[in-house]
Motif scaffolding. Structure first.
Motif, mmCIF file in Angstrom:
data_model
loop_
_atom_site.group_PDB
_atom_site.id
_atom_site.type_symbol
_atom_site.label_atom_id
_atom_site.label_comp_id
_atom_site.label_asym_id
_atom_site.label_seq_id
_atom_site.Cartn_x
_atom_site.Cartn_y
_atom_site.Cartn_z
ATOM 1 N N LEU A 108 0.828 -1.202 0.000
ATOM 2 C CA LEU A 108 0.000 0.000 0.000
ATOM 3 C C LEU A 108 0.866 1.257 0.000
ATOM 4 O O LEU A 108 0.614 2.197 -0.757
ATOM 5 N N SER A 109 1.895 1.282 0.836
ATOM 6 C CA SER A 109 2.794 2.438 0.871
ATOM 7 C C SER A 109 3.528 2.591 -0.451
ATOM 8 O O SER A 109 3.743 3.706 -0.928
ATOM 9 N N LYS A 110 3.918 1.477 -1.056
ATOM 10 C CA LYS A 110 4.592 1.541 -2.356
ATOM 11 C C LYS A 110 3.698 2.194 -3.405
ATOM 12 O O LYS A 110 4.151 3.017 -4.202
ATOM 13 N N TYR A 111 2.421 1.796 -3.379
ATOM 14 C CA TYR A 111 1.503 2.367 -4.360
ATOM 15 C C TYR A 111 1.389 3.874 -4.183
ATOM 16 O O TYR A 111 1.471 4.636 -5.155
ATOM 17 N N TYR A 112 1.192 4.320 -2.945
ATOM 18 C CA TYR A 112 1.006 5.744 -2.709
ATOM 19 C C TYR A 112 2.283 6.547 -2.959
ATOM 20 O O TYR A 112 2.224 7.698 -3.400
ATOM 21 N N ILE A 113 3.426 5.960 -2.682
ATOM 22 C CA ILE A 113 4.680 6.654 -2.987
ATOM 23 C C ILE A 113 4.823 6.835 -4.502
ATOM 24 O O ILE A 113 5.246 7.890 -4.984
ATOM 25 N N ASP A 114 4.458 5.803 -5.241
ATOM 26 C CA ASP A 114 4.507 5.937 -6.697
ATOM 27 C C ASP A 114 3.463 6.933 -7.192
ATOM 28 O O ASP A 114 3.705 7.693 -8.139
#
Length: 506
Positions: free
Chosen positions: A104-110
């Protein structure tokens, strides 16, 4: 864009081919791809009978096989699927430090990398300072959480419409709303821990976190919260004067380095911009003394790092008029007549603003930016829009010194509305026009003008998904209801301080 994007084709809808990313992908909160992206999946196949199947593995510790559940039960509804991820985040592939984060954090960082960084800058480039904060965020929990919270909030906002922001959004946007609240709470907790750590010297990351919390407030409402963050930043700067002092104390051999100095200067520039335009629409004295740049001056322009594309001189003019509001409010509280020097100073600044050369500024801006996609004419219109808005703002401040109704600004209002209309075809520059559009709305009493202002705010919402745009529309609707008030009462509300709250409309 020469051909329809792959994302629209895969959704079986007609791509508008207006730009890259296309407006339909932006509105839907999806990544706009020219061609089919790489897709990482669990299992040995992406389709067919083996979709989702994982073959047995042998445990090194026990030698016994670890079998997975049957294929169809193996694939769970992950957060990535709920958010309709169409690709592996590009930033995750570039920076190995992100691999330990949850999906989830990876998605939002991207999402921050692709959507937020170019939203809060005039011209996106490989030197975008908002994108540079990603590297700092990988080493600081508070900054990392603020990046994720900002992206989650923006994604959640894209699930609403301009006319019905309170309506129930689809489940994926409701989930993003919850994510934004959770990550914001984690940001505040991490920031508090950082501030309590007396041994921490990471002031750059702390100030960057505060800056992103201000931009998060823009997405949430743009009411008051930004000023609390601004005051916190100011207190930190008072405790750490070296943050803004270009000359270390004699005897100190500590050199923060070019990258750190650049980050510091960028943060100061953004905080100064927020303070200037925020105080312009707040009650006098609610925003205290101004920030000062490294060279002791204010609003030194940086083309690469420009947020609004507003010329530095015009920002200084807005700051001057806002300061005069404070002086006028002070003498009225003491029941003294305003000094003639205040009137003279305002008139002189209005003359200087009137004489500002937008074409010369735009030509110099274009030369330094070296941007082949933006014409001098468009930059000139952007500058001219801020110039006219500044004149209207200055005249409103001037009207507070007089018992007469506000002077006729019909010609300026028509000119400003024409500039806003002309810039609607330039998505990059148009997103910068919330403040001028709002100032034009304060002076628009014709029904046709009010309708155009509302449509412009609707377009700004579609472009930015910032809830402060919705706030601006509500203020103006309430303001226009006063058109039948007597002239004497109109004089009382002509001061922009009558908005009732501290609004940040950028």
């Amino acid at each position: 864009m020469l051909r329809p994007c792959w994302t629209c084709r895969s959704r079986t809808i007609q791509c508008d081919q207006s730009r890259s990313p296309c407006s339909k992908c932006e509105k839907a909160g999806l990544e706009c791809h020219d061609k089919r992206p790489l897709r990482w999946v669990k299992g040995v196949a992406i389709r067919g009978k083996l979709r989702g199947h994982i073959f047995e593995q042998t445990s090194k510790a026990s030698g016994n096989p670890r079998t997975a559940r049957p294929g169809r039960n193996q694939v769970s509804l992950t957060s990535a699927k709920r958010l309709q991820i169409l690709h592996t985040p590009s930033f995750a592939m570039e920076d190995p430090r992100i691999h330990n984060l949850d999906q989830l954090s990876k998605y939002y960082i991207d999402y921050y990398n692709k959507r937020i960084c170019n939203l809060y800058i005039l011209f996106d480039s490989d030197k975008n300072p908002f994108r540079n904060l990603l590297s700092l965020g990988m080493e600081n929990l508070a900054l990392q959480k603020s990046i994720v919270a900002l992206a989650a909030r923006h994604f959640a906002n894209t699930g609403h419409s301009f006319d019905a922001t309170d309506a129930v959004a689809p489940s994926r946007f409701m989930k993003a709303n919850t994510d934004a609240l959770v990550f914001k709470t984690q940001t505040i907790e991490a920031l508090s821990s950082s501030l309590l750590d007396a041994g921490s010297r990471r002031l750059e990351t702390t100030m960057a976190t505060i800056l992103l919390l201000i931009f998060l407030d823009l997405l949430e409402s743009g009411i008051d919260g930004w000023n609390s963050h601004l005051q916190g930043a100011r207190s930190l700067l008072m405790l750490n004067q070296c943050f803004v002092d270009p000359n270390p104390e004699r005897g100190s051999n500590i050199d923060p380095g070019d990258t750190v100095r650049d980050t510091r200067q960028f943060i100061i520039e953004q905080l100064l911009l927020v303070e200037t335009l925020g105080s312009a629409l707040s009650y006098p004295k609610t925003v205290s003394e101004a920030f000062t740049g490294n060279d002791g001056t204010k609003h030194q322009e940086s083309v690469v790092r420009s947020f609004l594309g507003c010329p530095g001189f015009l920002l200084r003019a807005v700051q001057f008029f806002s300061d005069q509001r404070c002086l006028i409010a002070d003498v009225k509280e003491r029941e003294h007549p305003p000094s003639s020097s205040i009137l003279r100073d305002i008139m002189e600044m209005l003359e200087l603003t009137e004489g500002f050369d937008s074409l010369e500024w735009a030509s110099d801006f274009k030369r330094r930016a070296a941007s082949p996609t933006t014409e001098v004419k468009s930059l000139c219109m952007l500058s001219q829009a801020y110039k006219v808005a500044t004149l209207l703002y200055g005249r409103r401040v001037l009207s507070a010194l007089s018992t007469q109704p506000t002077s006729n600004n019909a010609k300026l209002v028509s000119q400003l509305l024409s500039l806003i209309e002309a810039l609607q075809n330039d998505a990059i520059l148009f997103k910068c026009l919330l403040w001028p559009t709002f100032i034009a709305g304060l002076e628009s009493w014709a029904k046709s003008q009010q309708a155009f202002v509302m449509e412009s705010l609707r377009a700004l919402w579609d472009s930015t998904s910032c809830l402060n745009v919705i706030g601006a529309s509500k203020i103006l609707r309430d303001h226009w209801k006063r058109e039948d008030f007597p002239d004497a009462l109109m004089c009382e509300i002509s001061d922009v301080g009558g908005l009732g709250r501290g609004w940040l409309l950028i």
